[in-house]
Design a protein around this motif. Structure first.
Motif, PDB file in Angstrom:
ATOM      1  N   ARG A  20      -5.483   8.427  -1.781  1.00 20.57           N
ATOM      2  CA  ARG A  20      -6.701   7.962  -2.441  1.00 20.57           C
ATOM      3  C   ARG A  20      -7.626   9.150  -2.743  1.00 20.57           C
ATOM      4  O   ARG A  20      -7.557  10.169  -2.059  1.00 20.57           O
ATOM      5  N   GLU A 238      -9.870  -0.824  -5.531  1.00 22.68           N
ATOM      6  CA  GLU A 238      -8.592  -0.310  -6.028  1.00 22.68           C
ATOM      7  C   GLU A 238      -7.669  -1.457  -6.435  1.00 22.68           C
ATOM      8  O   GLU A 238      -7.776  -2.568  -5.915  1.00 22.68           O
ATOM      9  N   GLN A 267      -9.621   3.460  -7.721  1.00 25.50           N
ATOM     10  CA  GLN A 267      -8.289   3.954  -8.063  1.00 25.50           C
ATOM     11  C   GLN A 267      -7.435   2.823  -8.630  1.00 25.50           C
ATOM     12  O   GLN A 267      -7.466   1.695  -8.147  1.00 25.50           O
ATOM     13  N   GLN A 304      -8.000   9.694 -11.692  1.00 23.61           N
ATOM     14  CA  GLN A 304      -7.274   9.600 -10.413  1.00 23.61           C
ATOM     15  C   GLN A 304      -6.202   8.521 -10.456  1.00 23.61           C
ATOM     16  O   GLN A 304      -5.601   8.215  -9.419  1.00 23.61           O
ATOM     17  N   TYR A 323       1.279   1.773   0.356  1.00 22.63           N
ATOM     18  CA  TYR A 323      -0.090   2.034  -0.116  1.00 22.63           C
ATOM     19  C   TYR A 323      -1.064   0.967   0.420  1.00 22.63           C
ATOM     20  O   TYR A 323      -2.218   1.265   0.692  1.00 22.63           O
ATOM     21  N   THR A 371      -9.989  -2.228   1.817  1.00 27.45           N
ATOM     22  CA  THR A 371      -9.642  -1.158   0.876  1.00 27.45           C
ATOM     23  C   THR A 371      -9.064   0.029   1.628  1.00 27.45           C
ATOM     24  O   THR A 371      -8.977   0.011   2.855  1.00 27.45           O
ATOM     25  N   ASN A 372      -8.664   1.036   0.880  1.00 29.23           N
ATOM     26  CA  ASN A 372      -8.302   2.317   1.482  1.00 29.23           C
ATOM     27  C   ASN A 372      -7.159   2.211   2.492  1.00 29.23           C
ATOM     28  O   ASN A 372      -7.104   2.954   3.465  1.00 29.23           O
TER      29      ASN A 372
END
Lengths: 432, 432
Positions: A20, A238, A267, A304, A323, A371-372
């Motif tokens: 990320r 994202e 992203q 990105q 991911y 997220t992330n």
């Protein structure tokens, strides 16, 4: 946009492809937030006034939205928007109500009953951001489940506008969920106020909602110090789209762009087993992008982004699980057939007619999601996020006579003789 | 033990009466833990060896328990203990299995399906402490729900003994839950190994289990930095007993002592509307205390205990909800009639024949519970703690035609035009 061929990448390149945008919290942010928390803890409402004047450039004597402001909001709001929010709230309510965690009882041995007893978390605080624009949809996503859970005290904070008022749509959304305690406070200072409580803002036991990096850091800090629990760690939004050769490239492009417009640190990833599809999507993005009011933000975010060609769709799902995206769109011909492969994601959107935007607003699911990569170990907000489970056990004299001996043996093995004694005393009484 | 009369206390004195023994994490602890985490992150297994030699005074080449050690443990363990653990595991399994969070689907509008799809968290790490003695019961409390959830990778860490071996009972308990990956690692270094992963210890996404202040601080730090999720913040164990005039003072005294023996920082509270009962319990504590092997620890812990006389049992429940105890024992004549008043607690024990020790070992409920008032916003460990909820939505062309207009209106109100566009494109396609 970066185009990659998965099979041609080394292990290190694959790692990089799924990294990320860097968002290590700068030490400076950490210190600024710690200082804001301290100021509010020590200075209460007075500190809130000073911080709000400095950061929001608004002078306010009282943060609490009063009856007049609620009434003005009800009068000001467009009827189309009210209708859209009303229907969205109904669908959110229908979906979330069915997922409430409920009581149950199991007889684990004769005379021994074990139970789960659900209770609403008593005092909850909701944060509704208003970075580029206020987000009434977030007020519904947090307010509806808090109301279903039955929390007795629900506080909502949202940043004031320059004139010191709150966004009318956010106020109307709050009212739709029965929330009367709305405070015009934003940023880390709002989190501080709800976590610690001030003369005007009630203290809350758990805080919910998305926010910028200051809000997120403030939530993490109050959770770390045990002052208040939080829903989940939050980061930039994202999406990951898995598209086959039969997908509609204009739809896919629009979905990628709708994520990209959130912020320059958002992203977007596209995985496809069709090189032609990737090319068409890329062309469609270039066609649609200039037409968007937030083209500049989306353009930055797309720097990105990754368009990744995979050998097989099986590979795409392996990459997606690694991911663990917040949003996962399956632009596939038989999307449901692939669902069993999804191991980690916040929310999944099936097929060509389920854009992420539908879930963001009104399908009925929640849009406050991990997220992330947090989807590996966190779930999105649900009614359960506003409930506590309390376990209850009841043994009769007969019950402890049956299972107490085992407790004595285990307590002795662990060297906890007072534990053994508490059981043994009952066993003696029962055997008399 | 401090005897208090609630009605005679000022607001400040009441606040003090319910304050837990101070346990602010010393800055020194924070720095030591941060340094240990860094060492393991950078140095991997080599760092683990060095730290274990220094802190556990044990020289180890490999941390992983091998087949021979498992076999030796199976041979070494006492048959009574094996039988007690087997039966405890069965009851824990029965209670937890019934509480699994399950999939469900709601049709929120014609052609719009919203679903909750459950998945086990993939990689989990369990910590089983061995401060004064190893705790095989904790291995069952964490292992059984991880197995029910179906986690694909379960790692268990427990401190090595001086000779470099693991406690046989902990190994047998791990095997009962299907856990094969056991590492002889303790303290903050064990948390670091599971959070970051090393050549020998697999990386985990969520960490569970109680521990001393170093373990707890390490869990908080890895959670704060987003490296791994954790079950809950943990602190010293505590019990609150509400007893009426008809309670058995010897039982109540034994329950208070079984909590007090946990550690000098444990806290025990007794609330009763009967002054005579408080006196009798106090006398019974003095009678039972000297007979305990851990009398010194219990004696220290009792310094922070409180025996509080209340005017009514209603007052007792109000105090308990404010304190939010980890364990709540209702030594009352009709305990179930009072259950509706319990708003915040980890686990509740009903009546004279349900000592806390029963739930600690074998009633079927979990003993990994929120302490230090965290029960206001956290629940104990359950199968749900090892599961993720993923939301899924599927709209047909007909479905988006029905609800898409509302999403467009809301997206436009929030200034997110790419969101609106992603829906509008589908609406155009559908209307053709």
């Amino acid at each position: 946009m970066k185009r990659l061929q998965w099979a041609a990448l080394s292990a290190v390149e694959r790692e990089q492809a799924l990294t990320r945008p860097v968002q290590e919290v700068a030490l400076k942010t950490r210190d600024i937030v710690a200082d804001l928390l301290r100021q509010v803890r020590e200075g209460g409402d007075q500190a809130l006034s000073e911080i709000t004047q400095r950061l929001d450039r608004t002078r306010m004597d009282s943060f609490k939205v009063d009856d007049d402001e609620f009434a003005a909001a009800e009068a000001a709001i467009d009827s189309d928007l009210r209708e859209a929010m009303t229907q969205a709230a109904e669908r959110i309510r229908a979906f979330h109500a069915a997922g409430m965690i409920v009581d149950y009882t199991v007889q684990t041995a004769p005379g021994v009953s074990c139970e789960r007893m659900m209770r609403p978390i008593g005092r909850v605080g909701l944060y509704v951001p208003a970075g580029s624009a206020p987000l009434p949809s977030t007020a519904l996503m947090l307010g509806v489940p808090s109301q279903l859970a039955g929390c007795s005290q629900v506080v909502l904070c949202t940043p004031p506008r320059q004139d010191g008022s709150a966004d009318p749509a956010v106020l109307v959304a709050a009212r739709m969920c029965g929330i009367e305690q709305v405070f015009k406070l934003g940023g880390a200072q709002a989190i501080a106020a709800m976590a610690h409580g001030t003369a005007s803002v009630p203290k809350c036991d758990k805080l919910f909602g998305p926010g910028n990096s200051y809000v997120t850091e403030a939530k993490q800090q109050v959770a770390q110090s045990g002052v208040a629990a939080i829903d989940m760690p939050a980061g930039p939004s994202e999406v990951l789209v898995i598209a086959d050769a039969g997908a509609n490239p204009a739809f896919v492009a629009a979905d990628l762009l709708s994520q990209a417009e959130h912020g320059p640190d958002s992203q977007v990833l596209l995985l496809s087993d069709s090189a032609a599809m990737i090319e068409q999507v890329q062309a469609d993005i270039e066609r649609q992008l200039p037409l968007l009011p937030r083209a500049e933000i989306a353009h930055q975010s797309l720097q990105q982004s990754r368009l990744i060609e995979v050998d097989t769709l099986e590979d795409a799902f392996a990459i997606s699980n690694r991911y663990a995206p917040e949003h996962l769109i399956l632009a596939l011909r038989q999307p449901r057939d692939w669902l069993a492969r999804v191991q980690a994601a916040g929310s999944v959107f099936l097929g060509d007619y389920t854009p992420e935007a539908l879930g963001d607003y009104c399908s009925g699911t929640n849009h406050v999601l991990p997220t992330n990569g947090a989807a590996r170990a966190y779930s999105g907000v649900s009614v359960g996020s506003f409930q506590n489970a309390i376990s209850v056990q009841a043994a009769s004299a007969h019950g402890i006579a049956g299972i107490g001996g085992g407790a004595v043996v285990m307590a002795q093995a662990e060297g906890l003789h007072a534990h053994a004694n508490a059981v043994a005393l009952r066993l003696q009484a029962v055997s008399i």
